[in-house]
Design a protein around this motif. Structure first.
Motif, PDB file in Angstrom:
ATOM      1  N   ARG A  65       0.839  -1.211   0.000  1.00 40.16           N
ATOM      2  CA  ARG A  65       0.000   0.000   0.000  1.00 40.16           C
ATOM      3  C   ARG A  65       0.870   1.255   0.000  1.00 40.16           C
ATOM      4  O   ARG A  65       0.561   2.226  -0.675  1.00 40.16           O
ATOM      5  CB  ARG A  65      -0.954  -0.015   1.193  1.00 40.16           C
ATOM      6  N   LEU A  66       1.949   1.234   0.742  1.00 40.18           N
ATOM      7  CA  LEU A  66       2.864   2.380   0.778  1.00 40.18           C
ATOM      8  C   LEU A  66       3.483   2.615  -0.599  1.00 40.18           C
ATOM      9  O   LEU A  66       3.548   3.752  -1.072  1.00 40.18           O
ATOM     10  CB  LEU A  66       3.960   2.127   1.821  1.00 40.18           C
ATOM     11  N   ILE A  67       3.904   1.556  -1.261  1.00 39.20           N
ATOM     12  CA  ILE A  67       4.473   1.671  -2.605  1.00 39.20           C
ATOM     13  C   ILE A  67       3.421   2.218  -3.569  1.00 39.20           C
ATOM     14  O   ILE A  67       3.675   3.135  -4.334  1.00 39.20           O
ATOM     15  CB  ILE A  67       5.014   0.306  -3.098  1.00 39.20           C
ATOM     16  N   GLY A  68       2.227   1.654  -3.519  1.00 39.89           N
ATOM     17  CA  GLY A  68       1.178   2.032  -4.464  1.00 39.89           C
ATOM     18  C   GLY A  68       0.535   3.378  -4.218  1.00 39.89           C
ATOM     19  O   GLY A  68       0.007   3.997  -5.132  1.00 39.89           O
ATOM     20  N   ARG A  69       0.579   3.864  -2.978  1.00 42.81           N
ATOM     21  CA  ARG A  69      -0.079   5.138  -2.660  1.00 42.81           C
ATOM     22  C   ARG A  69       0.874   6.306  -2.490  1.00 42.81           C
ATOM     23  O   ARG A  69       0.461   7.455  -2.608  1.00 42.81           O
ATOM     24  CB  ARG A  69      -0.894   4.990  -1.376  1.00 42.81           C
TER      25      ARG A  69
END
Length: 156
Positions: free
Chosen positions: A78-82
Motif C-alpha cells: 500500500r505504501l508503494i502504491g499510494r
C-alpha cells in the motif's frame, strides 16, 4: 541524495527489480495468505489498493509470525502504491513488488530511492505524449523538486 533526504529512503543498495512472469495466485497465497478475487481485486498484473486496505489492514490480538509478515507485506505494498511509486490510476500496485517483498529481511537492502526516482522519470517521459491526461509517481517528490527549483530561480 535529494530523494534520500526528502523521503527518508535508501538510495544505495540492491536494485528494485524482479521478474514479472509469475503465478500470481500462488505468490499471493504464499506471501499474503490469500488469493484476491480476479476482477474484484486483480487487474492485469496489479492488485487494487482498496482491496488490500479492506482485507489486509488488521491483525489479531496475538498474531503469529506469518500473520505479522503478511500484514507487513500488505502494508508496504500500500505504501508503494499510494506514496512511493503510484501508477497513473493511483489505485493499484504491480505484483512485481510482492516478489521483492518475499523476504522481508532483505527489503532494507534495496535502493527504494532510485526506484522512486526512476519511476518519476518514466512517468514524466510518458506525460510528454500529447494524449496523456494523468501521470503517476511520487507526487511529493515532484512537488518538492518544483518548489526548490522555483526558490532557486527566484533568488537569481
Amino acid at each position: 541524495e535529494d530523494v534520500a533526504l526528502q523521503l527518508g529512503i535508501m538510495v544505495d543498495g540492491r536494485s528494485v527489480t524482479a521478474e514479472t512472469y509469475y503465478d500470481w495466485e500462488e505468490m499471493c497465497e504464499q506471501y499474503l495468505g490469500v488469493v484476491p478475487p480476479n476482477g474484484e481485486a486483480i487487474v492485469g498484473y496489479a492488485i487494487k489498493l482498496k482491496w488490500l486496505q479492506d482485507n489486509m489492514s488488521w491483525l489479531p490480538a496475538e498474531p503469529t509470525q506469518q500473520q505479522l509478515e503478511t500484514y507487513c507485506r500488505a502494508y508496504i505494498l500500500r505504501l508503494i502504491g499510494r506514496v512511493l511509486m503510484l501508477d497513473k490510476t493511483g489505485n493499484q500496485v504491480h505484483f512485481m513488488y510482492l516478489s521483492v517483498l518475499a523476504h522481508l529481511e532483505r527489503v532494507k537492502h534495496y535502493s527504494w530511492g532510485y526506484a522512486c526516482l526512476a519511476t518519476l522519470y518514466r512517468e514524466m517521459c510518458r506525460a510528454t505524449n500529447p494524449d496523456t491526461k494523468t501521470m503517476g509517481d511520487c507526487v511529493s517528490l515532484l512537488q518538492l523538486g518544483m518548489v526548490l527549483h522555483t526558490l532557486h530561480y527566484s533568488k537569481s
